[in-house]
Design an enzyme around this catalytic site. Structure first.
Site, PDB file in Angstrom:
ATOM      1  N   CYS A  32       4.326  21.170  -5.733  1.00  0.00           N
ATOM      2  CA  CYS A  32       5.249  20.564  -6.693  1.00  0.00           C
ATOM      3  C   CYS A  32       6.098  21.647  -7.363  1.00  0.00           C
ATOM      4  O   CYS A  32       5.558  22.647  -7.870  1.00  0.00           O
ATOM      5  CB  CYS A  32       4.444  19.784  -7.741  1.00  0.00           C
TER       6      CYS A  32
ATOM      7  N   HIS B  81       0.820  -1.214   0.000  1.00  0.00           N
ATOM      8  CA  HIS B  81       0.000   0.000   0.000  1.00  0.00           C
ATOM      9  C   HIS B  81       0.855   1.265   0.000  1.00  0.00           C
ATOM     10  O   HIS B  81       0.397   2.330   0.418  1.00  0.00           O
ATOM     11  CB  HIS B  81      -0.976  -0.026   1.184  1.00  0.00           C
TER      12      HIS B  81
HETATM   13  C1  BJW Z   1      -2.564  -6.622  16.326  1.00  0.00           C
HETATM   14  C2  BJW Z   1      -2.014  -5.892  17.369  1.00  0.00           C
HETATM   15  C3  BJW Z   1      -0.776  -6.329  17.862  1.00  0.00           C
HETATM   16  C4  BJW Z   1      -3.854  -4.952  16.833  1.00  0.00           C
HETATM   17  N1  BJW Z   1      -0.200  -7.396  17.334  1.00  0.00           N
HETATM   18  N2  BJW Z   1      -1.970  -7.683  15.830  1.00  0.00           N
HETATM   19  C5  BJW Z   1     -12.226  -7.913  -3.795  1.00  0.00           C
HETATM   20  C6  BJW Z   1     -13.369  -8.003  -3.037  1.00  0.00           C
HETATM   21  C7  BJW Z   1     -13.936  -6.867  -2.483  1.00  0.00           C
HETATM   22  C8  BJW Z   1     -13.381  -5.612  -2.675  1.00  0.00           C
HETATM   23  C9  BJW Z   1     -12.249  -5.525  -3.426  1.00  0.00           C
HETATM   24  C10 BJW Z   1     -11.684  -6.657  -3.979  1.00  0.00           C
HETATM   25  N3  BJW Z   1     -10.570  -6.277  -4.671  1.00  0.00           N
HETATM   26  C11 BJW Z   1     -10.412  -4.944  -4.533  1.00  0.00           C
HETATM   27  C12 BJW Z   1     -11.428  -4.463  -3.790  1.00  0.00           C
HETATM   28  C13 BJW Z   1     -11.627  -3.026  -3.414  1.00  0.00           C
HETATM   29  C14 BJW Z   1     -10.754  -2.588  -2.261  1.00  0.00           C
HETATM   30  C15 BJW Z   1     -11.070  -3.444  -1.033  1.00  0.00           C
HETATM   31  O1  BJW Z   1     -10.360  -4.352  -0.680  1.00  0.00           O
HETATM   32  N4  BJW Z   1     -12.131  -3.104  -0.331  1.00  0.00           N
HETATM   33  C16 BJW Z   1     -12.481  -3.852   0.899  1.00  0.00           C
HETATM   34  C17 BJW Z   1     -12.585  -2.895   2.058  1.00  0.00           C
HETATM   35  C18 BJW Z   1     -13.723  -4.626   0.648  1.00  0.00           C
HETATM   36  N5  BJW Z   1      -9.343  -2.672  -2.598  1.00  0.00           N
HETATM   37  C19 BJW Z   1      -8.748  -1.690  -3.263  1.00  0.00           C
HETATM   38  O2  BJW Z   1      -9.351  -0.705  -3.657  1.00  0.00           O
HETATM   39  C20 BJW Z   1      -7.267  -1.848  -3.557  1.00  0.00           C
HETATM   40  N6  BJW Z   1      -7.044  -1.596  -4.948  1.00  0.00           N
HETATM   41  C21 BJW Z   1      -7.342  -2.502  -5.875  1.00  0.00           C
HETATM   42  O3  BJW Z   1      -7.721  -3.635  -5.596  1.00  0.00           O
HETATM   43  O4  BJW Z   1      -7.172  -2.043  -7.159  1.00  0.00           O
HETATM   44  C22 BJW Z   1      -7.814  -2.789  -8.201  1.00  0.00           C
HETATM   45  C23 BJW Z   1      -9.279  -2.391  -8.186  1.00  0.00           C
HETATM   46  C24 BJW Z   1      -9.612  -1.061  -8.338  1.00  0.00           C
HETATM   47  C25 BJW Z   1     -10.944  -0.695  -8.330  1.00  0.00           C
HETATM   48  C26 BJW Z   1     -11.932  -1.653  -8.137  1.00  0.00           C
HETATM   49  C27 BJW Z   1     -11.579  -2.985  -7.951  1.00  0.00           C
HETATM   50  C28 BJW Z   1     -10.228  -3.353  -7.996  1.00  0.00           C
HETATM   51  C29 BJW Z   1      -6.467  -0.784  -2.819  1.00  0.00           C
HETATM   52  C30 BJW Z   1      -6.489  -0.966  -1.352  1.00  0.00           C
HETATM   53  C31 BJW Z   1      -5.719   0.168  -0.669  1.00  0.00           C
HETATM   54  C32 BJW Z   1      -5.811   0.125   0.842  1.00  0.00           C
HETATM   55  N7  BJW Z   1      -5.241   1.311   1.367  1.00  0.00           N
HETATM   56  C33 BJW Z   1      -5.225   1.502   2.809  1.00  0.00           C
HETATM   57  C34 BJW Z   1      -4.835   2.977   3.098  1.00  0.00           C
HETATM   58  C35 BJW Z   1      -3.362   3.213   2.879  1.00  0.00           C
HETATM   59  C36 BJW Z   1      -2.987   4.605   3.230  1.00  0.00           C
HETATM   60  C37 BJW Z   1      -3.140   4.919   4.692  1.00  0.00           C
HETATM   61  O5  BJW Z   1      -2.588   4.224   5.565  1.00  0.00           O
HETATM   62  O6  BJW Z   1      -3.797   5.931   4.984  1.00  0.00           O
HETATM   63  O7  BJW Z   1      -4.293   0.605   3.404  1.00  0.00           O
HETATM   64  S1  BJW Z   1      -6.770   1.100   3.605  1.00  0.00           S
HETATM   65  C38 BJW Z   1      -6.046   0.460   5.071  1.00  0.00           C
HETATM   66  O8  BJW Z   1      -6.394  -0.914   5.221  1.00  0.00           O
HETATM   67  C39 BJW Z   1      -4.528   0.514   4.851  1.00  0.00           C
HETATM   68  C40 BJW Z   1      -4.103  -0.807   5.379  1.00  0.00           C
HETATM   69  O9  BJW Z   1      -2.851  -1.188   4.831  1.00  0.00           O
HETATM   70  C41 BJW Z   1      -5.242  -1.714   4.987  1.00  0.00           C
HETATM   71  C42 BJW Z   1      -5.328  -2.978   5.757  1.00  0.00           C
HETATM   72  O10 BJW Z   1      -5.522  -2.729   7.111  1.00  0.00           O
HETATM   73  P1  BJW Z   1      -4.851  -3.672   8.183  1.00  0.00           P
HETATM   74  O11 BJW Z   1      -3.382  -3.605   8.060  1.00  0.00           O
HETATM   75  O12 BJW Z   1      -5.463  -5.011   8.110  1.00  0.00           O
HETATM   76  O13 BJW Z   1      -5.214  -2.913   9.530  1.00  0.00           O
HETATM   77  P2  BJW Z   1      -6.557  -2.949  10.412  1.00  0.00           P
HETATM   78  O14 BJW Z   1      -6.527  -1.716  11.236  1.00  0.00           O
HETATM   79  O15 BJW Z   1      -7.736  -3.218   9.589  1.00  0.00           O
HETATM   80  O16 BJW Z   1      -6.363  -4.235  11.340  1.00  0.00           O
HETATM   81  C43 BJW Z   1      -5.350  -4.280  12.337  1.00  0.00           C
HETATM   82  C44 BJW Z   1      -5.290  -5.687  12.866  1.00  0.00           C
HETATM   83  O17 BJW Z   1      -4.207  -5.759  13.787  1.00  0.00           O
HETATM   84  C45 BJW Z   1      -6.547  -6.114  13.650  1.00  0.00           C
HETATM   85  O18 BJW Z   1      -6.940  -7.429  13.235  1.00  0.00           O
HETATM   86  C46 BJW Z   1      -6.073  -6.136  15.102  1.00  0.00           C
HETATM   87  O19 BJW Z   1      -6.721  -7.136  15.896  1.00  0.00           O
HETATM   88  C47 BJW Z   1      -4.619  -6.467  14.936  1.00  0.00           C
HETATM   89  N8  BJW Z   1      -3.768  -6.018  16.033  1.00  0.00           N
HETATM   90  N9  BJW Z   1      -2.890  -4.858  17.702  1.00  0.00           N
HETATM   91  C48 BJW Z   1      -0.842  -8.066  16.340  1.00  0.00           C
HETATM   92  N10 BJW Z   1      -0.174  -5.637  18.882  1.00  0.00           N
HETATM   93 ZN    ZN Z   2       3.656  18.362 -10.454  1.00  0.00          ZN
END
Ligand code: BJW
Ligand code: ZN
Length: 260
Positions: A160, A126
């Site tokens: 920029c 990401h």
């Molecule tokens: C601990 C702990 C400790 C706590 N020890 N653990 C297929 C099906 C459905 C939807 C889609 C699909 N394919 C694509 C999509 C659309 C979309 C998507 O997935 N949507 C879903 C929400 C349904 N995906 C996209 O849009 C992606 N692009 C893409 O697929 O392009 C092609 C496409 C385009 C258009 C249409 C279709 C396809 C891009 C995704 C980009 C995600 N970006 C973010 C923001 C980044 C910038 C920022 O940080 O501001 O990335 S969103 C956010 O979520 C961030 C994270 O990397 C990501 C994942 O979150 P993560 O890491 O899992 O964190 P949390 O907070 O959710 O969970 C934390 C966990 O830690 C918890 O379980 C806790 O219990 C645990 N924990 N303490 C261990 N100490």
């Molecule tokens: Zn520029």
């Protein structure tokens, strides 16, 4: 499926055996990996100005188009936060493991805590918080970034030098494509897994795709899939073993157990 109680020292024998047996280890890390360093997980309650804002609504190209200073204030605050935190024992344990076995890290995190602990990161799926670029012409921005000490509601993004456009963080927002090289590196690491290898799924809710599909892909290769997360996630059910503890407690215990 093995589901022991909480606590890093409470490792099931099967998990210790899996880490000892593995010739390759693929680590799929999410926001929970950084939590014990003081970086809030993505879906944790927001603080300050953002306490009533859905982070998933802020992390979109549409939010940026509508109000760049509002979105930039959030990212500038997080860049400042990142400057103030350090890797924890779990990051260091993975770096130690990487010195004795082939470890590939593919992270959803936009911080650099794995690298600062001494790991090479194969894929930032990401993007990176500090990899700034122009939102209009994509020219990298290498200038200084002023960060607020306290959360502020709005902050003008840097400009920029090439075209005068707004500078944006180099992260992947919803609806945007993941960096090709990160996807390619992750897919190659999964393809290289063989039965007996290990996939550690650490600190992710498993709801964001395509990253959420990688544990299942590792499973299909015959790897042993182990989740490290204090609570259930959307990928828990498909893991061979679930260790209910934190990254900072479980990973050092796992790496130490491998040596014994
Ligand atoms: C601990 C702990 C400790 C706590 N020890 N653990 C297929 C099906 C459905 C939807 C889609 C699909 N394919 C694509 C999509 C659309 C979309 C998507 O997935 N949507 C879903 C929400 C349904 N995906 C996209 O849009 C992606 N692009 C893409 O697929 O392009 C092609 C496409 C385009 C258009 C249409 C279709 C396809 C891009 C995704 C980009 C995600 N970006 C973010 C923001 C980044 C910038 C920022 O940080 O501001 O990335 S969103 C956010 O979520 C961030 C994270 O990397 C990501 C994942 O979150 P993560 O890491 O899992 O964190 P949390 O907070 O959710 O969970 C934390 C966990 O830690 C918890 O379980 C806790 O219990 C645990 N924990 N303490 C261990 N100490
Ligand atoms: Zn520029």
């Amino acid at each position: 499926m093995t589901k022991p109680g909480a606590g890093g020292g409470d490792l099931p024998d099967e998990v210790v055996a899996a880490v000892r047996r593995a010739r390759r280890v693929l680590v799929l890390s999410g926001a929970g990996m950084s939590a014990e360093s003081g970086v809030p997980t993505f879906r944790d309650a927001q603080t300050g100005w953002w306490s009533h804002v859905d982070p998933a609504a802020l992390a979109t190209a549409q939010a940026w188009r509508e109000d760049p200073p509002y979105v930039w204030a959030w990212y500038a605050y997080r860049i400042g936060l990142l400057r103030a935190v350090e890797p924890h024992a779990g990051h260091r344990a993975l770096a130690d493991l990487g010195r004795v076995v082939d470890v590939t890290i593919a992270t959803q995190n936009v911080d650099d805590l794995h690298e600062r602990a001494g790991s090479a990161v194969a894929a930032h799926l990401h993007g990176s918080l500090t990899d700034l670029r122009c939102a209009d012409c994509a020219t990298p921005y290498l200038g200084a970034v002023d960060v607020p000490d306290e959360p502020v509601e709005r902050l003008l993004p840097p400009t920029c030098g090439e075209c005068g456009g707004d500078v944006r963080p180099g992260v992947v927002w919803f609806g945007e494509l993941l960096p090709t090289e990160a996807v390619t590196a992750t897919e190659a690491a999964i393809a290289a897994l063989a039965p007996g290898d290990l996939c550690l799924v650490v600190g992710t809710s498993g709801i964001v795709y395509p990253a959420a599909g990688y544990p299942a892909a590792a499973l299909a290769q015959g790897a042993t899939v182990v989740e490290v997360n204090p609570v259930e996630s959307d990928v828990s059910d498909m893991c061979h073993h679930v260790v209910r503890g934190t990254a900072g407690a479980v990973l050092p215990a796992l790496v130490a157990a491998r040596r014994r």
